[in-house]
Scaffold this motif. Structure first.
Motif, short mmCIF file in Angstrom:
data_model
loop_
_atom_site.label_atom_id
_atom_site.label_comp_id
_atom_site.label_asym_id
_atom_site.label_seq_id
_atom_site.Cartn_x
_atom_site.Cartn_y
_atom_site.Cartn_z
N LYS A 4 -3.98 13.46 -12.83
CA LYS A 4 -2.82 13.47 -11.93
C LYS A 4 -1.83 14.53 -12.40
O LYS A 4 -1.64 14.70 -13.61
N GLU B 38 0.83 -1.20 0.00
CA GLU B 38 0.00 0.00 0.00
C GLU B 38 0.86 1.25 0.00
O GLU B 38 1.98 1.26 0.50
N LYS C 297 -3.40 6.08 -9.94
CA LYS C 297 -4.48 6.86 -9.31
C LYS C 297 -4.06 7.35 -7.92
O LYS C 297 -4.49 8.41 -7.47
N GLU C 298 -3.25 6.56 -7.22
CA GLU C 298 -2.97 6.87 -5.81
C GLU C 298 -1.75 7.76 -5.56
O GLU C 298 -1.69 8.41 -4.52
N LEU D 171 -2.81 0.78 -12.82
CA LEU D 171 -3.91 1.76 -12.78
C LEU D 171 -4.12 2.27 -11.35
O LEU D 171 -4.27 3.47 -11.12
N ARG D 172 -4.08 1.34 -10.40
CA ARG D 172 -4.31 1.76 -9.01
C ARG D 172 -3.19 2.70 -8.53
O ARG D 172 -3.46 3.76 -7.96
N ILE D 173 -1.96 2.31 -8.81
CA ILE D 173 -0.84 3.14 -8.33
C ILE D 173 -0.87 4.51 -9.01
O ILE D 173 -0.68 5.54 -8.37
N ILE E 214 -7.68 9.04 -15.56
CA ILE E 214 -6.90 9.33 -14.35
C ILE E 214 -6.43 10.78 -14.45
O ILE E 214 -5.83 11.17 -15.46
N LEU F 61 -3.78 -3.97 -13.62
CA LEU F 61 -4.71 -3.40 -12.63
C LEU F 61 -3.93 -2.62 -11.59
O LEU F 61 -4.33 -1.56 -11.14
N ARG F 62 -2.77 -3.17 -11.23
CA ARG F 62 -1.97 -2.51 -10.19
C ARG F 62 -1.41 -1.19 -10.71
O ARG F 62 -1.38 -0.19 -9.99
#
Ligand code: SAM
Length: 286
Positions: free
Chosen positions: A59, A2, A35-36, A31-33, A57, A28-29
């Protein structure tokens, strides 16, 4: 893993691989990273903006490329030391492979910043696994040096390389590279993996001679990975024989004597190397 949110702590550097052509290859990871993280450092911000827009996204983007990597690298490090999480992406594929990513990774490590990868496509490996050439042992050479003399010297060091060899090349330089490979390494099998994962993907499996003939007649288009067969056992033996031919028999025997062999042993070994009889060696030393 995380993303850390405690701003008192250092941020992290995420090396996020992106597609080499086909947008469905994003993970998928990734995309998540994307975004975060707090911001995305990109080799070409216009290219990355297209990718981020496609996946909706939003950013902050900063450019990080060959010619601003020192100044921008230091800024990015400062931001990570202040607690910001940063994703580094390259134009396509895996950051750090034939792009300035490796410098930022080194700086981050020197500053005690944790580095993690979000793995994904790499053009070199994608080309290799579809080439049909041996994949058990391979070397990645990236782009060859531009300077003609340095390039030839570089290629000479690959003459005895038995592993499959992978190169990147821009289309406008392809024909020169094919000719240099042929001149220094001889006529070997090559696979030209073109436009991988894209609509006009093609794998051209041929010899270097055939590839040169083809691209003397048409201009290459798109992106290429070159996968070249390593030197064969027979080629290695021939190279060794050529080496002995360049060396006189007396010099050959002396070489082994200097290594501590008796004259008799040295003559026997030289005869074996050259594939001739001990009598021939003896006669030539008279
Ligand atoms: N970081 C990238 C990677 O992980 O593969 C490589 C970046 S390097 C600046 C660009 C080179 O990769 C191109 O000149 C070409 O040789 C190769 N390349 C990138 N995408 C490709 C594709 N879809 N098909 C064939 N070669 C590709």
């Amino acid at each position: 893993m995380e993303i850390k949110t405690d701003s008192a702590e250092k941020g992290m550097l995420y090396l996020v691989s992106t597609p080499i052509g086909n947008l469905e290859d994003i993970t998928l990871r990734a995309l998540r990273i994307l975004k975060e993280v707090d911001l995305v450092a990109a080799e070409d911000t216009r290219q990355t903006l297209k990718l981020l827009n496609h996946f909706e996204i939003k950013k902050p983007l900063v450019s990080y490329y060959e010619h601003n990597k020192i100044e921008k690298g230091n800024q990015l490090i400062r931001q990570m030391l202040e607690g910001k999480n940063i994703a580094l992406v390259s134009d396509a594929g895996t950051p750090g492979i034939s792009d300035p990513g490796e410098d930022l990774v080194r700086l981050a490590i020197e500053n005690g910043i944790e580095v993690t990868a979000v793995p994904g496509p790499v053009a070199a490996v994608t080309g290799l696994i579809t080439s049909g050439l041996p994949t058990g042992r391979f070397v990645f050479e990236g782009f060859l040096p531009m300077n003609k003399r340095v390039r030839k010297e570089h290629l000479k060091n690959l003459v005895g390389e038995t592993r499959t060899i992978i190169f990147y090349e821009a289309p406008h330089k392809l024909i020169y590279t094919l000719k240099d490979l042929y001149e220094v390494l001889g006529n070997r099998r090559i696979v030209l993996a073109r436009e991988l994962t894209k609509r006009f993907e093609e794998k051209l499996r041929m010899t270097l001679e055939e590839a040169i003939r083809k691209y003397e007649e048409e201009s290459p288009k798109g992106e290429f990975v070159l996968i070249l067969e390593g030197a064969s056992e027979e080629e290695l033996k021939q190279q060794q024989r050529n080496k002995w031919e360049d060396m006189g028999i007396a010099e050959h025997v002396e070489m082994y004597m200097e290594q501590g062999m008796s004259k008799k042993e040295a003559m026997k070994k030289a005869a074996e190397d050259r594939g001739i009889s001990k009598r021939d060696i003896y006669n030539s030393l008279l």
